[in-house]
Design an enzyme around this catalytic site. Structure first.
Site, mmCIF file in Angstrom:
data_model
loop_
_atom_site.group_PDB
_atom_site.id
_atom_site.type_symbol
_atom_site.label_atom_id
_atom_site.label_comp_id
_atom_site.label_asym_id
_atom_site.label_seq_id
_atom_site.Cartn_x
_atom_site.Cartn_y
_atom_site.Cartn_z
ATOM 1 N N LEU A 120 7.856 -13.955 11.799
ATOM 2 C CA LEU A 120 8.587 -12.691 11.895
ATOM 3 C C LEU A 120 7.647 -11.506 12.098
ATOM 4 C CD1 LEU A 120 11.070 -13.279 8.923
ATOM 5 C CD2 LEU A 120 11.520 -13.626 11.355
ATOM 6 N N ALA A 124 -3.390 -8.197 9.683
ATOM 7 C CA ALA A 124 -4.770 -8.662 9.545
ATOM 8 C C ALA A 124 -4.895 -9.616 8.359
ATOM 9 C CB ALA A 124 -5.684 -7.470 9.364
ATOM 10 N N ASP A 271 3.146 4.780 5.263
ATOM 11 C CA ASP A 271 3.299 4.360 6.661
ATOM 12 C C ASP A 271 4.789 4.367 7.031
ATOM 13 O OD1 ASP A 271 2.666 3.569 9.185
ATOM 14 O OD2 ASP A 271 1.901 1.583 8.650
HETATM 15 N N1 ADE Z 1 9.445 -9.005 9.662
HETATM 16 C C1 ADE Z 1 8.669 -8.669 8.629
HETATM 17 N N2 ADE Z 1 9.364 -8.750 7.491
HETATM 18 C C2 ADE Z 1 10.617 -9.168 7.816
HETATM 19 C C3 ADE Z 1 11.793 -9.425 7.077
HETATM 20 N N3 ADE Z 1 11.809 -9.266 5.764
HETATM 21 N N4 ADE Z 1 12.895 -9.815 7.734
HETATM 22 C C4 ADE Z 1 12.860 -9.941 9.068
HETATM 23 N N5 ADE Z 1 11.793 -9.705 9.824
HETATM 24 C C5 ADE Z 1 10.672 -9.327 9.193
#
Ligand code: ADE
Length: 429
Positions: A120, A124, A271
């Site tokens: 998803l 880093a 951020d």
């Molecule tokens: N990308 C980073 N964190 C996520 C999340 N909790 N659900 C879906 N995409 C993501």
């Protein structure tokens, strides 16, 4: 070859005067090859030893840096002000938080399935994968009295943040500190909240809510062609869904609500940007990314060894590296700009290195075409050079509440098809 050489050696014990190639090979070749091998072995050993020494030194330097920052923060008299290290307040919180492997947040490793083919996001220091959590959900135990508006309840989908295999002990400790921070943060409907964790120091995992619609910036880009400025306009057939002004306002309101929660608990996000807002299946907006994981494709400018979102940063953060709730308010103003331009980046013509002089000369992003005067006033107030003059998140949220009410009155009442809006109205009242 060696047998032949041996035979020659037997046949010719006195090699003071070599007569043929074999004798030359035996007299000079073998000693030279042996010496070469010894030199190569010594070289390799020296190289490995130096490399080991360097990695030890690097590790020690990072530990010393972290300790120095923690001490500096303890001594700091500035309320809310923290240093560049994203994990300082996490470390402070984690002191109240032992990582007891048996605490109520702990997920049984066999109940968690991580789909490593479904990445998803990655940064880093960590990667987020889609996962499935079977059985007990720790957050429901921890907050027994609460009701949860989480998509998780529907199909057990979760997002799991893990460290890479080669993570060193410092990254592992940072990650355990982040888990401690998430425990303290508690549950809020507009924050990507923690559902559970595994604090086994060998393979720690952070399990958070899964947001099926991904990040807000990509959502805006994807839906730009389906934006309906007029409320009465019908969404074209065959289009999944259209976004309208009130949807944008609704996102803004939800994010301000999450930020109000964070700031009222003395947390500074540092951020705040559309790329760090995640959308659930029902389009609830949740603030995510509490320090470790970054969406890889965003261009973040690098200075002082860290990756900094220069164009989202308040003027005092750029100049003095100070972060406060008021610098989060500045970034929230930039997020409003992203929302009402449907995902444009701020200051496209300005180089990151020129940002300080650009802002000091009084320049700010201009009013996006979709943005009312009222809304632009709110946006601009977030970019006051003097932090104290910027609004609080609570003030921002109440201004957005009235704008949302006016917008919905203007459009007739909320359409029942959009459950999220109905939920939000209920929350806001
Ligand atoms: N990308 C980073 N964190 C996520 C999340 N909790 N659900 C879906 N995409 C993501």
């Amino acid at each position: 070859m060696f047998t032949a050489a041996f035979k020659t050696l037997q046949a010719c014990p006195n090699l003071t005067e070599p007569n043929n190639t074999w004798e030359y090979f035996i007299k000079y070749g073998i000693p030279a090859a042996s010496a070469l091998m010894i030199i190569i072995c010594c070289g390799c050993m020296c190289f490995l030893k130096t490399k080991y020494k360097f990695s030890l030194l690097k590790l020690r330097r990072r530990e010393v840096e972290i300790q120095a920052i923690a001490v500096a923060n303890q001594n700091s008299t500035l309320h809310h002000t923290v240093s560049l290290n994203p994990y300082v307040e996490i470390a402070k919180d984690s002191r109240q938080n032992s990582h007891e492997p048996n605490d109520r947040w702990e997920v049984a490793p066999h109940a968690l399935f991580i789909d490593t083919s479904d990445k998803l996001g990655s940064g880093a220091f960590s990667t987020v994968y889609k996962g499935i959590l079977i059985g007990r959900v720790p957050v429901f135990d921890v907050y027994e009295q609460r009701t949860f508006a989480s998509d998780f309840i529907i199909n057990n989908e979760v997002a799991v943040k893990v460290l890479p295999n080669h993570a060193d002990s410092v990254s592992k400790q940072d990650f355990l500190n982040e888990i401690g921070f998430m425990k303290n943060l508690g549950y809020h409907g507009h924050i990507v909240s923690m559902l559970g964790c595994i604090t086994d120091p060998k393979e720690p995992c952070l399990v958070v809510e899964y947001c099926a619609n991904g990040d807000l910036l990509k959502f805006l880009h994807k839906n730009k062609p389906n934006f309906m400025e007029s409320a009465s306009e019908e969404c074209p057939l065959g289009v999944d869904g259209c976004i309208r002004m009130k949807d944008l306002l609704s996102f803004a309101w939800q994010i301000s609500d999450g930020m109000e929660y964070l700031s009222s608990h003395d947390y500074i996000h540092r951020d705040v940007a559309a790329r760090n807002i995640l959308l659930t299946k029902k389009l609830a907006a949740k603030i995510g990314d509490f320090g470790l994981c970054r969406v890889a494709d965003q261009a973040l400018y690098t200075t002082k060894g860290g990756r900094l979102p220069i164009k989202w940063m308040a003027i005092e953060s750029l100049k003095q590296y100070t972060y406060t709730t008021k610098s989060d308010v500045w970034s929230f103003g930039v997020l409003l700009f992203e929302l009402f331009t449907l995902g444009d980046g701020p200051y496209p013509a300005i180089q990151p290195l020129d940002m300080i002089s650009h802002l000091e000369a009084g320049n700010r992003p201009s009013r996006p075409a979709l943005c009312s005067e009222n809304l632009y006033d709110l946006m601009s107030s977030c970019w006051q050079a003097e932090p104290a003059l910027r609004p609080t998140f609570s003030e921002i949220r109440s201004k957005l509440t009235s704008m949302l009410d006016t917008a919905t009155e203007h459009y007739g009442y909320l359409d029942v098809q959009n459950e999220v809006e109905v939920e939000q109205k209920a929350e806001m009242k």
